[in-house]
Design a protein around this motif. Sequence first.
Motif, mmCIF file in Angstrom:
data_model
loop_
_atom_site.group_PDB
_atom_site.id
_atom_site.type_symbol
_atom_site.label_atom_id
_atom_site.label_comp_id
_atom_site.label_asym_id
_atom_site.label_seq_id
_atom_site.Cartn_x
_atom_site.Cartn_y
_atom_site.Cartn_z
ATOM 1 N N PHE A 185 0.872 -1.185 0.000
ATOM 2 C CA PHE A 185 0.000 0.000 0.000
ATOM 3 C C PHE A 185 0.905 1.230 0.000
ATOM 4 O O PHE A 185 1.847 1.304 0.801
ATOM 5 N N ASP A 186 0.645 2.192 -0.869
ATOM 6 C CA ASP A 186 1.618 3.295 -0.974
ATOM 7 C C ASP A 186 1.615 4.181 0.273
ATOM 8 O O ASP A 186 2.506 5.007 0.453
ATOM 9 N N PHE A 187 0.668 3.970 1.165
ATOM 10 C CA PHE A 187 0.710 4.666 2.462
ATOM 11 C C PHE A 187 1.990 4.230 3.201
ATOM 12 O O PHE A 187 2.654 5.045 3.855
ATOM 13 N N ALA A 188 2.366 2.962 3.032
ATOM 14 C CA ALA A 188 3.602 2.470 3.681
ATOM 15 C C ALA A 188 4.830 3.105 3.041
ATOM 16 O O ALA A 188 5.786 3.472 3.732
ATOM 17 N N TYR A 283 -5.025 13.244 1.697
ATOM 18 C CA TYR A 283 -5.930 12.760 0.644
ATOM 19 C C TYR A 283 -5.159 12.585 -0.646
ATOM 20 O O TYR A 283 -4.276 13.391 -0.978
ATOM 21 N N GLY A 284 -5.531 11.544 -1.395
ATOM 22 C CA GLY A 284 -5.027 11.432 -2.756
ATOM 23 C C GLY A 284 -4.958 9.993 -3.214
ATOM 24 O O GLY A 284 -4.802 9.092 -2.397
ATOM 25 N N PRO A 285 -5.117 9.756 -4.510
ATOM 26 C CA PRO A 285 -5.013 8.400 -5.044
ATOM 27 C C PRO A 285 -3.560 8.003 -5.260
ATOM 28 O O PRO A 285 -2.677 8.869 -5.372
ATOM 29 N N THR A 286 -3.338 6.715 -5.342
ATOM 30 C CA THR A 286 -1.990 6.183 -5.549
ATOM 31 C C THR A 286 -1.374 6.752 -6.814
ATOM 32 O O THR A 286 -0.167 6.871 -6.931
ATOM 33 N N GLU A 287 -2.218 7.174 -7.732
ATOM 34 C CA GLU A 287 -1.726 7.717 -9.007
ATOM 35 C C GLU A 287 -0.966 9.033 -8.818
ATOM 36 O O GLU A 287 -0.364 9.552 -9.772
ATOM 37 N N VAL A 288 -1.002 9.629 -7.633
ATOM 38 C CA VAL A 288 -0.151 10.812 -7.363
ATOM 39 C C VAL A 288 0.581 10.624 -6.039
ATOM 40 O O VAL A 288 1.106 11.581 -5.478
ATOM 41 N N MET A 289 0.596 9.448 -5.499
ATOM 42 C CA MET A 289 0.950 9.105 -4.117
ATOM 43 C C MET A 289 -0.087 9.751 -3.215
ATOM 44 O O MET A 289 -0.883 9.063 -2.608
ATOM 45 N N ALA A 290 -0.140 11.044 -3.117
ATOM 46 C CA ALA A 290 -1.250 11.766 -2.457
ATOM 47 C C ALA A 290 -1.106 13.207 -2.923
ATOM 48 O O ALA A 290 -0.174 13.551 -3.635
ATOM 49 N N TYR A 388 -14.101 19.877 0.409
ATOM 50 C CA TYR A 388 -14.678 18.920 1.362
ATOM 51 C C TYR A 388 -15.073 17.667 0.581
ATOM 52 O O TYR A 388 -15.739 17.775 -0.454
ATOM 53 N N PHE A 389 -14.610 16.498 1.058
ATOM 54 C CA PHE A 389 -14.762 15.248 0.325
ATOM 55 C C PHE A 389 -16.214 14.790 0.337
ATOM 56 O O PHE A 389 -16.874 14.817 1.377
ATOM 57 N N HIS A 390 -16.690 14.337 -0.845
ATOM 58 C CA HIS A 390 -18.079 13.872 -0.949
ATOM 59 C C HIS A 390 -18.172 12.421 -1.362
ATOM 60 O O HIS A 390 -19.255 11.950 -1.679
ATOM 61 N N GLY A 391 -17.042 11.705 -1.454
ATOM 62 C CA GLY A 391 -17.145 10.295 -1.829
ATOM 63 C C GLY A 391 -16.800 10.074 -3.302
ATOM 64 O O GLY A 391 -16.438 11.004 -4.006
ATOM 65 N N ARG A 392 -16.931 8.822 -3.719
ATOM 66 C CA ARG A 392 -16.556 8.475 -5.087
ATOM 67 C C ARG A 392 -17.738 8.690 -6.011
ATOM 68 O O ARG A 392 -18.877 8.472 -5.633
ATOM 69 N N ALA A 393 -17.442 9.130 -7.218
ATOM 70 C CA ALA A 393 -18.523 9.375 -8.187
ATOM 71 C C ALA A 393 -19.306 8.086 -8.407
ATOM 72 O O ALA A 393 -20.540 8.101 -8.457
HETATM 73 N N1 LIG Z 1 -8.187 11.440 3.194
HETATM 74 C C1 LIG Z 1 -9.129 10.798 2.478
HETATM 75 N N2 LIG Z 1 -10.447 11.030 2.709
HETATM 76 C C2 LIG Z 1 -11.380 10.390 1.989
HETATM 77 N N3 LIG Z 1 -11.126 9.500 1.015
HETATM 78 C C3 LIG Z 1 -9.822 9.252 0.748
HETATM 79 C C4 LIG Z 1 -8.765 9.870 1.464
HETATM 80 N N4 LIG Z 1 -7.588 9.426 0.979
HETATM 81 C C5 LIG Z 1 -7.895 8.553 -0.019
HETATM 82 N N5 LIG Z 1 -9.246 8.446 -0.145
HETATM 83 C C6 LIG Z 1 -9.983 7.594 -1.074
HETATM 84 O O1 LIG Z 1 -9.123 6.545 -1.506
HETATM 85 C C7 LIG Z 1 -8.858 6.684 -2.892
HETATM 86 C C8 LIG Z 1 -7.385 6.379 -3.139
HETATM 87 O O2 LIG Z 1 -7.188 5.050 -2.779
HETATM 88 S S1 LIG Z 1 -5.759 4.478 -3.050
HETATM 89 O O3 LIG Z 1 -5.433 4.696 -4.435
HETATM 90 O O4 LIG Z 1 -5.802 3.142 -2.554
HETATM 91 N N6 LIG Z 1 -4.703 5.335 -2.218
HETATM 92 C C9 LIG Z 1 -4.839 5.527 -0.889
HETATM 93 O O5 LIG Z 1 -5.837 5.235 -0.303
HETATM 94 C C10 LIG Z 1 -3.665 6.110 -0.122
HETATM 95 C C11 LIG Z 1 -3.083 7.335 -0.749
HETATM 96 N N7 LIG Z 1 -2.528 7.032 -2.066
HETATM 97 C C12 LIG Z 1 -2.045 7.909 0.137
HETATM 98 C C13 LIG Z 1 -0.731 7.455 0.086
HETATM 99 C C14 LIG Z 1 0.216 8.031 0.923
HETATM 100 C C15 LIG Z 1 -0.149 9.034 1.827
HETATM 101 C C16 LIG Z 1 -1.473 9.448 1.891
HETATM 102 C C17 LIG Z 1 -2.398 8.890 1.037
HETATM 103 C C18 LIG Z 1 -9.155 8.140 -3.208
HETATM 104 O O6 LIG Z 1 -9.452 8.283 -4.596
HETATM 105 C C19 LIG Z 1 -10.342 8.410 -2.326
HETATM 106 O O7 LIG Z 1 -11.514 7.878 -2.901
#
Ligand SMILES: Nc1ncnc2c1ncn2[C@@H]1O[C@H](COS(=O)(=O)NC(=O)C[C@H](N)c2ccccc2)[C@@H](O)[C@H]1O
Length: 493
Positions: A185-188, A283-290, A388-393
Amino acid sequence: MVQPAPDGGLETITYGELVDRTDRCAGALDALGLDVGDRVVVESDTSADAVATILACATLGLPFIPVSPGLPDERLRAILAGAEPALYLQGPDGRRTGVDAPIGTGRFGPDGLRTERAPAARGPRRRRVVTAVDTAYIIFTSGTTGRPKGVAMSHRGVVSFLRGVRTFDLLTADDRVAGTAPLQFDFALFDIGFALSHGATLVPVPRARLTWPRRFLGFLRDAEVTHVDAVPSLWRPVLRHEPEMLTELTDVRGVLFSGEAFPPHELRSLQGALPKARFLNLYGPTEVMAISVTELPNPLPPEAERLSIGSAVPGAEMTLIGPDGRVVDEPGVVGEIYLRGPSLFTGYWNDPETTRRALVPDPLDPASGRLVLRTGDLASPGPDGALYFHGRADSQVQIRGNRVELGEVELRVAEFPGVTGAIAAVLPHDDEPRLHVFVTRAAGGPVPDAKNVADFVRAVLPAYMVPSHVHVVEAFPLTANGKVDRAALHAFA
Ligand SMILES: Nc1ncnc2c1ncn2[C@@H]1O[C@H](COS(=O)(=O)NC(=O)C[C@H](N)c2ccccc2)[C@@H](O)[C@H]1O
């Protein structure tokens, strides 16, 4: 870094030792004759040797593919088939078998890298230089279609996000950051970069410590951590079973969370136990790390129903785009989050079609040739301009033609006496989709009565948002990365 010692205590690996292990591993990898761009699978939990191995790969321009030891065999096989790595490495205690030629295999450990089967002969090296736009790692996420998508992230992508985070001065070299995410998981990977880029101490929490709240909190206390990085769902069992032990973590001055929205009522409980800590929403998807790091007020204002995801770190930008392709900047109006900046990923591994759907021409400047990431996430500007986050489309659901805000239902049910967690889902039925709510209750507390819960919701929300089924569960199903697994909820219905 601090990690469990062979004798059962904790051992410290200094930066000097980490550099030595990295150099030794790089030397052994280099001797295998791999070329810039050849992939290396690293199967491990976060440890000093795993960090040394991935840093060695990065130094040599070998994209590493982190996978966690719990990964099912057929999933590993799908990743190996997709990525066609040159080499597969696991730790000294790794138990994986069945990785076939031409993939080389080996083990890494405190005494360096040991090759078991050399990678198949590579042609002559074609490249001498590792550039910033080369692939640093590939994270395979279980795409909604089930076929794993490989997110290829460049060195520039990682470094530019970490540079953006450093502008917040969140850590000093004296801080000790507990990481709880699995290495795949890129959080790690963020935890590693976050700690190392501040000269701080990374304290990976052993996975065996994560399953029991007392053991988890005991580890945090004994390791004297100052920051805890975790997905919100990791705190749910801790809040339910050991709220008072939480208050003993007086060293903790920062709680970073990401991956899913932190339910406000659960966040308030955590804040109540850690009144001095800073709470940071990443906040952010793995596609940008965050993309954003937002400090939330502690305590969260009582009327807050959504959490701010702020604005992008310096050097990047989050923009809301409406269905008409125009910028949404009116407070309260929902748009899709588009991301722009140097931390955009390179593309999905060997999947140009899916990449084209994610990296699209900049809707505000199509002629520029610049690509931006459309996230599929929805947000609205607050009065302060923060998002402010509203969820996934794709998680916007309809009941009898009405759009249901699952978050609103969850907020209301979470206020029901004795309910500690609420997840709403619309599930198919033979006649029409129905609204279900899954709830957890205080340990030993009363079992909430389904009719009373429905009446409680009916008192404030429109009829179509009243759940037709209420399920009391011990715990919510979680994904491998520790988030609530909404797709698995129907199995509980
Ligand atoms: N803070 C949030 N509030 C609410 N919904 C969220 C949030 N962070 C993601 N998400 C959701 O999770 C999706 C991304 O999921 S993911 O690609 O598995 N990546 C992650 O969850 C971790 C992320 N890449 C990351 C990596 C390293 C540091 C911080 C964050 C986002 O598109 C959001 O839908």
